[in-house]
Design an enzyme around this catalytic site. Structure first.
Site, PDB file in Angstrom:
ATOM      1  N   ASP A  45      34.609  14.673  38.164  1.00  0.00           N
ATOM      2  CA  ASP A  45      35.592  15.582  37.852  1.00  0.00           C
ATOM      3  C   ASP A  45      37.259  15.504  38.469  1.00  0.00           C
ATOM      4  O   ASP A  45      38.152  16.033  38.053  1.00  0.00           O
ATOM      5  CB  ASP A  45      35.290  16.929  38.302  1.00  0.00           C
ATOM      6  CG  ASP A  45      34.137  17.439  36.974  1.00  0.00           C
ATOM      7  OD1 ASP A  45      34.291  16.985  36.043  1.00  0.00           O
ATOM      8  OD2 ASP A  45      33.344  18.482  37.495  1.00  0.00           O
ATOM      9  N   ARG A  51      42.591  20.041  34.718  1.00  0.00           N
ATOM     10  CA  ARG A  51      42.677  18.907  35.615  1.00  0.00           C
ATOM     11  C   ARG A  51      43.641  17.986  35.366  1.00  0.00           C
ATOM     12  O   ARG A  51      44.317  17.394  36.198  1.00  0.00           O
ATOM     13  CB  ARG A  51      41.194  18.225  35.581  1.00  0.00           C
ATOM     14  CG  ARG A  51      40.170  19.259  36.223  1.00  0.00           C
ATOM     15  CD  ARG A  51      38.892  18.586  36.604  1.00  0.00           C
ATOM     16  NE  ARG A  51      37.776  19.506  36.804  1.00  0.00           N
ATOM     17  CZ  ARG A  51      37.613  20.344  37.857  1.00  0.00           C
ATOM     18  NH1 ARG A  51      38.660  20.169  38.824  1.00  0.00           N
ATOM     19  NH2 ARG A  51      36.753  21.080  38.018  1.00  0.00           N
TER      20      ARG A  51
END
Length: 729
Positions: free
Chosen positions: A610, A682
């Site tokens: 991630d 993100r």
């Protein structure tokens, strides 16, 4: 931006472009081109001061223009391009404003030997019932979306110019591939217009049409409003995009046939379920439409740094699981440090819809009144999980063992993400799960209690798949075990043990059974290392940075980002290490450092999956080449994080080359520019940190989803020294 703007086709769209460009001071003068039969309209445009001049000769109209926009019906586009070709200039920006893009690109390919690199196909999603230049509005494009569909040959210089122009008109700009655009618009625009035209045509031809129209209520008026649109324009659009429209018409006919059979067979409940799903789907559309109209753009000025102490939001993975296991436990679970982001809240609402009483969140505190493993109730409607893939994949495992049916849905992004990685192994356990042909949501999990434990060797390391099967194992006969090729985050195993349910661990193999129960406990959620990662990179790349991150979870299955940054030369120190609720935590100090490029070891990939968007930013600032392989999973996250990050870095002047399963980045300086996050939180936060090292401002569009994992990101980072501002549009 331009000295002379030339509009070809001064109707509603062309006239509104001219008005808005003049109002926003994007051009000095506006000329127009039209045919002999358009003369009255051109004269009207001149009288209304929409344009400064017009000509019936193409050469005269486009002479000295530095931007030409074709705003004619798409059917006229080939002829216009043919007339325009002799006067084409490589220094001029050319755009269209049509509703289909494939036909435009095809016409360009026929007329020109190679596609011009200075033509940017554009589609403003805006319109009115009225047509003609007298209907032109100066604010037609305000807070509306404009889709650009650049081709491989399109020069990024002209693409950037096109973006700036439409943004100057007040629009939110997105990019799509040509075929994707025509497929999506066929469903959301072209088919609804055909339906409206067809319905009015049907009723208008009936003998009792006077009575029908006399007593038609507001619903008929609303449903058929778009049938007032220009028939010529829509004839052209439908003919140009028929290859995408016809399959949709066939699907609609099938849907109507299904409803007809429900009525014939008196299937009242099935009809109610269909109508309920449609009502909820429309509400989701309205929510998403409102979010789109209030899109968020970040702007980061260069020269910032990060200094001070901060505790970032709670770990999202642990927040999800605290709600899930707390709901299935016996007794009351108290959670502190809960992440009040959209994804974790989607999980909370899902369990509330299944009868669990949950109080909060308030200042990160949540109280869960557990119902036990067999206490969930059937939800009254499909469970909407927004953008949260973790919620969908893990809840899918829990629902596989329930005695009721349930349907899981999500937003456009989640509905396009792969779910077979969990539905296929669940099917081996006996679960009955229905999905789309592509294996994507919506997922309908049929209630039954015949799950059988299996042993599953995961082909690809995935904590979500492992957790899904372990949660299903709570309801399966016998043992359920999962072996992973490389270690992934083990929050589920740790929390199951924390709730007093036995879990067996043997190397990379974890085993569970339904023997046992979950006992309520208190959980203090540590700060999310995925959120801390942005600051680890930001403080490393920005001069004069010295930052301490407090109470960060340092679970060994999550610390790949620290390992990678330390290999790159980052100055990172962990201290005050301790265990809280079964999870290791620490305070982390990070200071400015000269990073160097590395070949990222594949054993760290799953441990940092991630965090790679912001690690790509670190690589862009490092001296030398950074190579990532073995990260193909990044292509099926909230966005294709490999391609989106490569595109954005290239816009900022970085040599970033995407590969099938990673990227090669040659580090150096980062320039400014406008990038699009594609709704991926993100991506947005990673490029925000890049602003600490850019030589010019960065503008990041489509940042509203940052709230899914990091509410308060802008105010917190601004307080630490990042020169960031946020604007709703």
């Amino acid at each position: 931006m331009f000295n002379k703007l030339c509009i070809i086709g001064v109707g509603l769209i062309g006239g509104s472009i001219a008005r808005a460009a003049r109002e926003n001071k994007l051009c000095t003068q506006v000329s127009a081109f039209g045919r002999e039969q358009d003369l009255a309209n051109l004269q009207q445009a001149l009288a209304l001061q929409v344009i400064d001049s017009y000509s019936l000769e193409m050469e005269e109209a486009v002479t000295d223009a530095d931007c030409v926009i074709i705003a004619t019906p798409v059917g006229a586009m080939p002829d216009i391009l043919q007339q325009l070709a002799p006067y084409w200039s490589e220094h001029v920006l050319y755009m269209d404003a049509g509703s289909t893009k494939g036909s435009v690109v095809e016409a360009l390919g026929i007329i020109f030997t190679t596609l011009p690199d200075n033509f940017v196909p554009a589609h403003p999603i805006a319109g009115e019932e009225k047509s003609g230049v007298d209907a032109a509005l100066v604010d037609l494009f305000q807070q509306k979306r404009v889709i650009l569909t650049p081709c491989a040959q399109t020069d990024k210089k002209f693409l950037q110019l096109a973006k700036q122009f439409w943004q100057g008109l007040g629009s939110s700009v997105s990019e799509m591939q040509v075929a994707q655009h025509d497929t999506v618009l066929a469903a959301t625009s072209h088919l609804p217009h055909i339906m409206a035209f067809a319905l009015v045509d049907l009723l208008g031809r009936k003998d009792e049409q006077e009575e029908i129209f006399k007593y038609a209520a507001g619903g008929f008026k609303d449903l058929t409003r778009i049938a007032s649109s220009d028939p010529t324009m829509w004839q052209d659009i439908c003919m140009a995009n028929k290859q995408h429209i016809i399959p949709l018409i066939e699907q609609l006919c099938s849907e109507l046939e299904t409803v007809k059979h429900m009525l014939q067979d008196n299937q009242a409940q099935a009809l109610h379920d269909t109508f309920t799903y449609a009502r909820n789907a429309r509400q989701r559309f309205l929510d998403q439409h409102n979010n789109m109209n209030q899109s968020i753009t970040f702007t980061i000025q260069p020269g910032g740094h990060l200094q001070g102490q901060v505790r970032v939001p709670g770990d999202k993975s642990i927040s999800h699981r605290s709600i899930m296991l707390g709901s299935l436990a016996e007794g009351v679970t108290h959670v502190s440090g809960f992440l009040e982001g959209d994804d974790a809240l989607a999980t909370l609402r899902a369990f509330q819809s299944m009868g669990v009483k949950i109080e909060g969140p308030e200042n990160g505190k949540v109280t869960i009144n557990g119902v036990g493993l067999d206490g969930l109730l059937a939800p009254k409607e499909p469970i909407y999980l927004g953008n949260s893939g973790t919620s969908m994949r893990l809840i899918c495992g829990l629902l596989a063992g329930q005695k009721f049916d349930a349907t899981l849905t999500g937003d456009k992004s989640l509905s396009g993400r792969p779910m077979r990685r969990v539905t296929d192994p669940l099917a081996k356990m006996g679960a009955v799960i229905e999905s789309t042909e592509n294996g994507t949501a919506p997922l309908t999990i049929r209630g039954q209690s015949n799950l059988q434990g299996i042993h599953y060797d995961m082909p690809i390391a995935s904590a979500q798949v492992k957790s899904c099967l372990l949660l299903a194992g709570l309801y399966a006969r016998g043992e359920t075990s999962v072996t992973e090729p490389t270690p992934t985050r083990d929050h589920t195993e740790r929390m199951l043990s924390g709730f007093s349910h036995p879990v067996k661990q043997d190397g990379n193999k974890v085993t569970i059974s339904r023997q046992g129960k979950l006992v309520a406990t208190d959980i203090d959620v540590p700060s999310d290392i995925s959120s801390a990662a942005f600051f680890l990179v930001g403080a490393s790349i920005a001069e004069n940075s010295d930052l301490t991150l407090q109470h960060v979870g340092i679970n060994p299955t999550r610390t790949g980002v620290i390992n990678i940054l330390q290999l790159m030369g980052a100055n990172i120190e962990l201290f005050n290490q301790r265990i809280v609720g079964g999870e290791p935590v620490a305070d982390i100090r990070v200071r400015s450092a000269a990073l160097k490029g590395i070949a990222i070891p594949e054993e760290f990939v799953a441990l940092a999956i991630d965090e790679f968007p912001v690690l790509f930013v670190a690589a862009a600032c490092a001296d030398g080449t950074t190579t990532l392989t073995g990260a193909k999973e990044l292509r099926v996250k909230e966005s294709d994080r490999i391609q989106v990050m490569a595109d954005g870095l290239q816009i900022l002047g970085v040599d970033a080359q995407p590969t099938d399963d990673g990227m090669v980045i040659n580090g150096g300086s980062i320039g400014g520019g406008t990038v699009v996050s594609h709704g991926d939180h993100r991506i947005a936060m990673a490029f925000s940190m890049a602003g600490l090292r850019t030589t010019a401002p960065i503008v990041i569009q489509d940042c509203e989803n940052v709230n899914t994992s990091f509410p308060g990101f802008v105010s917190l980072t601004s307080g630490l020294g990042l020169n960031i501002s946020s604007e709703e549009g």
